[in-house]
Scaffold this motif. Structure first.
Motif, PDB file in Angstrom:
ATOM      1  N   ILE A 171       9.061  15.155   0.498  1.00  0.00           N
ATOM      2  CA  ILE A 171       9.809  15.189  -0.760  1.00  0.00           C
ATOM      3  C   ILE A 171      10.272  13.780  -1.118  1.00  0.00           C
ATOM      4  O   ILE A 171      10.126  13.335  -2.265  1.00  0.00           O
ATOM      5  N   THR A 172      10.827  13.054  -0.136  1.00  0.00           N
ATOM      6  CA  THR A 172      11.278  11.679  -0.374  1.00  0.00           C
ATOM      7  C   THR A 172      10.110  10.799  -0.812  1.00  0.00           C
ATOM      8  O   THR A 172      10.223  10.018  -1.766  1.00  0.00           O
ATOM      9  N   GLY A 173       8.973  10.932  -0.115  1.00  0.00           N
ATOM     10  CA  GLY A 173       7.790  10.153  -0.467  1.00  0.00           C
ATOM     11  C   GLY A 173       7.276  10.469  -1.857  1.00  0.00           C
ATOM     12  O   GLY A 173       6.883   9.573  -2.606  1.00  0.00           O
ATOM     13  N   SER A 174       7.296  11.735  -2.214  1.00  0.00           N
ATOM     14  CA  SER A 174       6.793  12.125  -3.538  1.00  0.00           C
ATOM     15  C   SER A 174       7.712  11.619  -4.643  1.00  0.00           C
ATOM     16  O   SER A 174       7.234  11.213  -5.710  1.00  0.00           O
TER      17      SER A 174
ATOM     18  N   VAL B  79       0.832  -1.216   0.000  1.00  0.00           N
ATOM     19  CA  VAL B  79       0.000   0.000   0.000  1.00  0.00           C
ATOM     20  C   VAL B  79       0.865   1.265   0.000  1.00  0.00           C
ATOM     21  O   VAL B  79       0.649   2.198   0.775  1.00  0.00           O
ATOM     22  N   GLY B  80       1.866   1.269  -0.859  1.00  0.00           N
ATOM     23  CA  GLY B  80       2.677   2.467  -1.049  1.00  0.00           C
ATOM     24  C   GLY B  80       3.724   2.698   0.008  1.00  0.00           C
ATOM     25  O   GLY B  80       4.487   3.658  -0.077  1.00  0.00           O
ATOM     26  N   LYS B  81       3.777   1.829   1.006  1.00  0.00           N
ATOM     27  CA  LYS B  81       4.754   2.007   2.096  1.00  0.00           C
ATOM     28  C   LYS B  81       5.945   1.085   1.873  1.00  0.00           C
ATOM     29  O   LYS B  81       5.782  -0.088   1.554  1.00  0.00           O
ATOM     30  N   ARG B  82       7.121   1.627   2.083  1.00  0.00           N
ATOM     31  CA  ARG B  82       8.325   0.804   1.955  1.00  0.00           C
ATOM     32  C   ARG B  82       8.693   0.150   3.270  1.00  0.00           C
ATOM     33  O   ARG B  82       9.526  -0.728   3.327  1.00  0.00           O
ATOM     34  N   ASP B  83       8.065   0.581   4.353  1.00  0.00           N
ATOM     35  CA  ASP B  83       8.348   0.041   5.680  1.00  0.00           C
ATOM     36  C   ASP B  83       7.029  -0.059   6.444  1.00  0.00           C
ATOM     37  O   ASP B  83       6.354   0.958   6.641  1.00  0.00           O
ATOM     38  N   LEU B  84       6.653  -1.254   6.874  1.00  0.00           N
ATOM     39  CA  LEU B  84       5.381  -1.431   7.571  1.00  0.00           C
ATOM     40  C   LEU B  84       5.355  -0.755   8.932  1.00  0.00           C
ATOM     41  O   LEU B  84       4.290  -0.563   9.518  1.00  0.00           O
ATOM     42  N   LYS B  85       6.526  -0.378   9.449  1.00  0.00           N
ATOM     43  CA  LYS B  85       6.580   0.334  10.728  1.00  0.00           C
ATOM     44  C   LYS B  85       6.245   1.816  10.553  1.00  0.00           C
ATOM     45  O   LYS B  85       6.087   2.544  11.529  1.00  0.00           O
ATOM     46  N   ASP B  86       6.155   2.243   9.301  1.00  0.00           N
ATOM     47  CA  ASP B  86       5.855   3.643   9.001  1.00  0.00           C
ATOM     48  C   ASP B  86       4.350   3.861   9.104  1.00  0.00           C
ATOM     49  O   ASP B  86       3.591   3.424   8.249  1.00  0.00           O
TER      50      ASP B  86
ATOM     51  N   SER C 131       2.998   6.924   9.367  1.00  0.00           N
ATOM     52  CA  SER C 131       2.732   8.321   9.050  1.00  0.00           C
ATOM     53  C   SER C 131       1.739   8.447   7.907  1.00  0.00           C
ATOM     54  O   SER C 131       1.622   7.569   7.051  1.00  0.00           O
ATOM     55  N   SER C 132       1.038   9.557   7.917  1.00  0.00           N
ATOM     56  CA  SER C 132       0.164   9.897   6.793  1.00  0.00           C
ATOM     57  C   SER C 132       1.017  10.578   5.731  1.00  0.00           C
ATOM     58  O   SER C 132       1.819  11.456   6.036  1.00  0.00           O
ATOM     59  N   TYR C 133       0.855  10.170   4.480  1.00  0.00           N
ATOM     60  CA  TYR C 133       1.695  10.720   3.420  1.00  0.00           C
ATOM     61  C   TYR C 133       1.496  12.223   3.237  1.00  0.00           C
ATOM     62  O   TYR C 133       2.433  12.983   3.150  1.00  0.00           O
ATOM     63  N   SER C 134       0.240  12.646   3.147  1.00  0.00           N
ATOM     64  CA  SER C 134      -0.064  14.062   2.936  1.00  0.00           C
ATOM     65  C   SER C 134       0.727  14.637   1.765  1.00  0.00           C
ATOM     66  O   SER C 134       1.332  15.697   1.856  1.00  0.00           O
ATOM     67  N   LEU C 135       0.760  13.915   0.656  1.00  0.00           N
ATOM     68  CA  LEU C 135       1.516  14.354  -0.516  1.00  0.00           C
ATOM     69  C   LEU C 135       0.625  15.043  -1.544  1.00  0.00           C
ATOM     70  O   LEU C 135       1.059  15.318  -2.654  1.00  0.00           O
ATOM     71  N   LEU C 136      -0.610  15.312  -1.143  1.00  0.00           N
ATOM     72  CA  LEU C 136      -1.579  15.858  -2.079  1.00  0.00           C
ATOM     73  C   LEU C 136      -1.099  17.167  -2.696  1.00  0.00           C
ATOM     74  O   LEU C 136      -1.229  17.399  -3.895  1.00  0.00           O
ATOM     75  N   GLY C 137      -0.527  18.036  -1.864  1.00  0.00           N
ATOM     76  CA  GLY C 137      -0.093  19.336  -2.362  1.00  0.00           C
ATOM     77  C   GLY C 137       0.984  19.237  -3.416  1.00  0.00           C
ATOM     78  O   GLY C 137       1.071  20.071  -4.319  1.00  0.00           O
ATOM     79  N   ILE C 138       1.835  18.204  -3.317  1.00  0.00           N
ATOM     80  CA  ILE C 138       2.925  18.042  -4.274  1.00  0.00           C
ATOM     81  C   ILE C 138       2.455  17.316  -5.530  1.00  0.00           C
ATOM     82  O   ILE C 138       2.822  17.683  -6.645  1.00  0.00           O
ATOM     83  N   LEU C 139       1.626  16.294  -5.359  1.00  0.00           N
ATOM     84  CA  LEU C 139       1.311  15.392  -6.459  1.00  0.00           C
ATOM     85  C   LEU C 139      -0.050  15.615  -7.100  1.00  0.00           C
ATOM     86  O   LEU C 139      -0.345  15.011  -8.130  1.00  0.00           O
ATOM     87  N   SER C 140      -0.884  16.466  -6.501  1.00  0.00           N
ATOM     88  CA  SER C 140      -2.215  16.687  -7.079  1.00  0.00           C
ATOM     89  C   SER C 140      -2.173  17.191  -8.526  1.00  0.00           C
ATOM     90  O   SER C 140      -3.087  16.882  -9.297  1.00  0.00           O
TER      91      SER C 140
END
Length: 415
Positions: A399-402, A310-317, A319-328
């Motif tokens: 930035i890394t996530g995007s 589900v888009g996560k590289r680490d299941l311990k993560d 956090s909410s991505y909140s990448l909408l502003g960058i990728l919308s």
């Protein structure tokens, strides 16, 4: 580690397939990391269907007794939660009908009826499309009569959130939330929410619901999938959703119209990739996509791993991505979001009037207030980081996530 992850991904996908077709997986589960697989089942919201599948053939899967007992207890709780949500949904839907409010169910239970049983596909939210003229009436009904609390902080202009017990209602007053842009214009022209195209779907013996026409609903589902794929990643059950939906309604779906719409948005290659995987993994009818029209990701392993995790590289993560502003902009159809990382960083920190979140709508009307909105946005980001800690991403993590999501977009032929 990567080889272990690749194996677990294949074990997960094949278990999902077995849950639907009862054909034993052609892969060994002797060294399966069941703890992680069970966690992935929860992340993909398909824990119940996987648990039922394992219990049909426990000797083959050979889950140790302690792990299986814990999983069975968890599955029973998930079933009870799902049953209670369904009861609450029926109460809400019946009340809306009694008040003369037409609620059009999007995805959710309309897809759940395609599964082995309606509780196999569960989620904590109910998406319904409502007429904007009923907004005040709906709000009063939910908050005054039905006891829902209104989540004003997380609501958007066109999507209002209400919570009661373990059911979240997303009341949509457009099909496109608060998105704007060329792609939304393409979809708006399709008039997907034309009442003349609505169909009535029986969910159980005692309740039927209105939903979009079959072609319209498939278009909406795929746009919803693409939107989430771009900004955060998607659950593997979306592959099942589309495979089951197409197999059920293929004779009523206008596939020429479907592909024409997504070609206008430059998403036709991703749709072909997605349909190809639906055919290969979940038995979608091959006639909907000719063999010569099938498209494959550049890196098959990376594509399916990204979906299963589900888009996560680490299941311990957590956090909410909140990448909408960058990728919308990629969702909206403004591909000028920037080909270089530096350009994307600038847009992330200083979005334009058209790209900034509607929470800062005052600068959309008064453009000279854009710098004020940037400061407002920065303060809000710092506040959430201080109060929620690692549950939200900071700027560097965003930035890394995007950048990772952009790699996945290129891999899956969106870009």
């Amino acid at each position: 580690m990567n080889s272990d992850k690749a194996l677990l991904t294949q074990q997960f996908i094949r278990l999902q397939k077995y849950a639907l077709d009862n054909i034993r997986p052609d892969i060994s589960y002797a060294d399966c990391d069941w703890e992680t697989l069970i966690s992935l089942g929860g992340l993909n919201k398909c824990g119940l269907i996987l648990n039922n599948a394992v219990n049909k053939d426990p000797d083959f899967f050979a889950v140790d007794k302690e792990t299986l007992d814990k999983w069975n207890n968890k599955a029973r709780k998930e079933f009870l939660d799902s049953y209670n949500r369904f009861s609450e949904f029926k109460r809400v839907y019946s009340s809306l009908q009694e008040e003369g409010i037409r609620a059009v169910v999007l995805k959710g239970y309309v897809l759940a009826v395609l599964y082995p049983d309606v509780f196999s596909r569960y989620s904590s939210d109910l998406d319904i499309k409502l007429d904007p003229k009923d907004r005040d009436k709906v709000h009063e009904l939910l908050t005054q009569k039905l006891g829902f609390s209104y989540n004003e902080a997380d609501s958007k202009n066109n999507v209002q959130l209400y919570m009661h017990g373990n059911l979240l209602i997303e009341a949509h007053y457009t099909l496109w939330e608060d998105y704007h842009g060329d792609n939304i214009d393409v979809l708006r022209k399709q008039k997907l929410d034309d009442p003349d195209t609505f169909v009535l779907i029986p969910v159980t013996e005692d309740i039927s619901v209105w939903t979009l026409g079959h072609t319209e609903h498939l278009i909406l589902q795929m746009f919803h999938i693409i939107k989430h794929y771009i900004v955060e990643g998607i659950e593997s059950r979306y592959l099942i959703d589309i495979a089951l939906f197409v197999n059920k309604y293929k004779d009523e779906i206008d596939f020429q119209r479907f592909f024409r719409v997504f070609k206008e948005m430059n998403f036709e290659n991703f749709c072909a990739v997605f349909f190809t995987k639906c055919i290969e993994y979940f038995g979608m009818d091959e006639s909907v996509l000719a063999r010569e029209d099938r498209v494959y990701p550049e890196d098959e392993t990376a594509f399916i791993q990204d979906i299963v995790f589900v888009g996560k590289r680490d299941l311990k993560d957590n956090s909410s991505y909140s990448l909408l502003g960058i990728l919308s902009p990629y969702v909206n159809g403004k591909k000028e979001a920037g080909d270089k990382k530096s350009g994307r960083m600038l847009k992330a920190l200083f979005p334009s009037v058209s790209d900034i979140d509607d929470k800062y709508a005052y600068c959309k009307k008064y453009h000279f207030l854009l710098p004020v909105a940037w400061v407002h946005r920065a303060v809000r980001t710092i506040f959430f980081k201080l109060t929620k800690g690692n549950k939200v991403y900071g700027v560097k993590d965003k930035i890394t996530g995007s950048e990772y999501r952009i790699r996945m977009m290129k891999n899956s032929k969106i870009l």
